[in-house]
Write a protein that holds these residues in place. Structure first.
Motif, short mmCIF file in Angstrom:
data_model
loop_
_atom_site.label_atom_id
_atom_site.label_comp_id
_atom_site.label_asym_id
_atom_site.label_seq_id
_atom_site.Cartn_x
_atom_site.Cartn_y
_atom_site.Cartn_z
N LEU A 215 -24.22 32.56 -95.71
CA LEU A 215 -25.25 31.71 -96.29
C LEU A 215 -24.63 30.92 -97.43
O LEU A 215 -23.90 31.48 -98.25
N SER A 216 -24.90 29.65 -97.50
CA SER A 216 -24.36 28.81 -98.55
C SER A 216 -25.43 28.52 -99.59
O SER A 216 -26.46 27.93 -99.27
N PRO A 217 -25.19 28.92 -100.86
CA PRO A 217 -26.15 28.56 -101.90
C PRO A 217 -26.35 27.05 -102.00
O PRO A 217 -27.44 26.58 -102.33
N ALA A 218 -25.32 26.30 -101.68
CA ALA A 218 -25.40 24.85 -101.79
C ALA A 218 -26.19 24.22 -100.64
O ALA A 218 -26.83 23.18 -100.81
N LYS A 219 -26.17 24.86 -99.45
CA LYS A 219 -26.76 24.23 -98.27
C LYS A 219 -27.96 24.98 -97.69
O LYS A 219 -28.85 24.36 -97.11
N ASP A 220 -27.98 26.30 -97.81
CA ASP A 220 -29.01 27.10 -97.14
C ASP A 220 -30.13 27.56 -98.05
O ASP A 220 -31.21 27.91 -97.56
N ALA A 221 -29.90 27.60 -99.35
CA ALA A 221 -30.93 28.11 -100.26
C ALA A 221 -32.09 27.13 -100.35
O ALA A 221 -31.89 25.92 -100.40
N ILE A 222 -33.31 27.66 -100.39
CA ILE A 222 -34.48 26.79 -100.56
C ILE A 222 -34.74 26.53 -102.05
O ILE A 222 -35.54 25.67 -102.41
N ALA A 223 -34.03 27.29 -102.90
CA ALA A 223 -34.04 27.04 -104.34
C ALA A 223 -32.80 27.73 -104.91
O ALA A 223 -32.37 28.76 -104.38
N ALA A 224 -32.23 27.17 -105.96
CA ALA A 224 -31.02 27.75 -106.54
C ALA A 224 -30.98 27.50 -108.04
O ALA A 224 -31.64 26.60 -108.56
N GLU A 225 -30.19 28.33 -108.71
CA GLU A 225 -30.02 28.19 -110.16
C GLU A 225 -29.33 26.88 -110.52
O GLU A 225 -28.51 26.35 -109.76
N ASP A 226 -29.62 26.43 -111.71
CA ASP A 226 -28.91 25.30 -112.30
C ASP A 226 -27.62 25.84 -112.90
O ASP A 226 -27.62 26.86 -113.59
N ALA A 227 -26.49 25.18 -112.65
CA ALA A 227 -25.21 25.65 -113.16
C ALA A 227 -25.03 25.36 -114.65
O ALA A 227 -24.29 26.07 -115.34
N LYS A 228 -25.70 24.36 -115.17
CA LYS A 228 -25.50 23.96 -116.56
C LYS A 228 -26.01 25.04 -117.52
O LYS A 228 -27.13 25.54 -117.37
N ASP A 229 -25.19 25.39 -118.51
CA ASP A 229 -25.54 26.38 -119.53
C ASP A 229 -25.95 27.71 -118.93
O ASP A 229 -26.78 28.44 -119.47
N ASN A 230 -25.36 28.06 -117.81
CA ASN A 230 -25.70 29.30 -117.12
C ASN A 230 -24.90 30.46 -117.71
O ASN A 230 -23.68 30.39 -117.80
N PRO A 231 -25.57 31.56 -118.11
CA PRO A 231 -24.87 32.68 -118.75
C PRO A 231 -24.25 33.68 -117.78
O PRO A 231 -23.73 34.72 -118.20
N TYR A 232 -24.28 33.36 -116.47
CA TYR A 232 -23.90 34.37 -115.48
C TYR A 232 -22.51 34.16 -114.88
O TYR A 232 -22.26 34.56 -113.74
N GLY A 233 -21.60 33.56 -115.63
CA GLY A 233 -20.23 33.43 -115.16
C GLY A 233 -19.56 34.78 -114.99
O GLY A 233 -19.76 35.70 -115.79
N ASN A 234 -18.74 34.92 -113.96
CA ASN A 234 -18.01 36.17 -113.69
C ASN A 234 -16.64 36.13 -114.36
O ASN A 234 -15.96 35.10 -114.34
N PHE A 235 -16.23 37.27 -114.93
CA PHE A 235 -15.01 37.29 -115.73
C PHE A 235 -14.16 38.52 -115.46
O PHE A 235 -14.61 39.50 -114.85
N LEU A 236 -12.94 38.47 -115.93
CA LEU A 236 -12.04 39.62 -115.92
C LEU A 236 -12.44 40.54 -117.07
O LEU A 236 -12.69 40.07 -118.19
N ALA A 237 -12.52 41.85 -116.81
CA ALA A 237 -12.94 42.81 -117.83
C ALA A 237 -12.01 44.01 -117.85
O ALA A 237 -11.41 44.37 -116.83
N VAL A 238 -11.90 44.64 -119.03
CA VAL A 238 -11.05 45.82 -119.21
C VAL A 238 -11.76 46.81 -120.13
O VAL A 238 -12.76 46.46 -120.77
N LYS A 239 -11.21 48.00 -120.25
CA LYS A 239 -11.70 48.93 -121.25
C LYS A 239 -11.31 48.41 -122.63
O LYS A 239 -10.21 47.89 -122.82
N LYS A 240 -12.21 48.55 -123.59
CA LYS A 240 -11.95 48.06 -124.93
C LYS A 240 -10.64 48.61 -125.46
O LYS A 240 -10.36 49.81 -125.37
#
Length: 276
Positions: A215-240
């Protein structure tokens, strides 16, 4: 929970590093700053992005990389916390904050290593537009705290429901203040959502699981999040405390390189968006 079909993540995680886990890389020798960097990831797109780095970029930084793919969201953090793995790449900040609070862990984002955004989308086999949902329709949403709130915020942003002011990343169906179509919500484990599409009127699906289900969020979704100012970016994480590991710094540099940006743009055609 109303209309809930739930498999607890505790069951999924019971096997720790043996069940619900596939690996691509070398053996499980002890972690250390002078050995291979062992990174946990969900398969799509994180595992694919890491595989690209491993196959095309790691050698020039003299980085030995092992990627271990998981099918759920709990073990990648607990494995890093317990020192079984060195880092993970699968989550966004609201999810990590909630996880640390509930589990007493101290996983942290690696500075400057937010890699991509997977826009959350609403999918349906029954309607082409959210406005076409019938009264009493059932919408499946992720059942983990932050992604459920994210799904409800998306529906609220599209005018389907209204939420209590200020609920933010903690919103649940109980926080809905206006539900003109009397929509019902089925709370499911995130990986189950694509498979549930045939049983509900619509489903709000995380980008990685949507992609795995073709499924493509860009083509198949009937609604999708706005990318601008979106807090849900995925990142590299480690133990403190491990942020300064030279291997981690090398991987962070490669994950936010022009080569990875182009790889993401070329491979995912808007379904995954570079966040750097």
């Amino acid at each position: 929970m109303r209309n809930t079909a739930k498999i607890t993540t505790a069951v999924l995680a019971t096997g720790a590093l043996t069940l619900g886990l596939t690996a691509c890389g070398a053996d499980d020798s002890d972690s250390g700053s002078d050995g291979p960097l062992k990174v946990a990831a969900t398969a799509t797109p994180q595992g694919e992005i890491l595989a690209y780095v491993k196959d095309n970029l790691a050698a020039k930084e003299d980085l030995e990389l092992e990627v271990k793919e998981f099918t759920e969201y709990v073990t990648p953090n607990t494995a890093v916390q317990e020192g079984e793995l060195d880092a993970n790449y699968f989550q966004h900040k609201p999810y990590l904050d909630d996880f640390n609070k509930k589990k007493g862990t101290d996983i942290v984002p690696v500075p400057g290593a937010t890699v991509h955004l997977e826009p959350l989308g609403v999918y349906s086999k029954n309607v082409k537009d959210l406005a076409d949902l019938k009264k009493g329709a059932t919408i499946a949403v992720p059942n983990d705290t932050t992604n459920e709130a994210r799904a409800l915020q998306l529906l609220a942003a599209k005018g389907v429901i209204k939420l209590k002011e200020g609920v933010g990343f903690a919103a649940t169906p109980k926080d809905i203040t206006d539900n003109p179509k009397d929509l019902k919500f089925s709370e499911l484990e995130a990986p189950q959502l694509p498979r549930a599409l045939s049983d509900v009127d619509a489903a709000v699906i995380n980008g990685n699981y949507a992609i795995e289900a073709k499924l493509s969020p860009a083509k198949d979704a009937i609604a999708a999040e706005d990318a601008k100012d979106n807090p849900y970016g995925n990142f590299l994480a480690v133990k403190k405390g491990d942020e300064g590991d030279p291997r981690v710094k090398k991987l962070a540099k490669l994950l936010t390189s022009p080569e990875v940006k182009k790889f993401i743009e070329d491979k995912y055609d808007g379904a995954v968006i570079p966040a750097f």
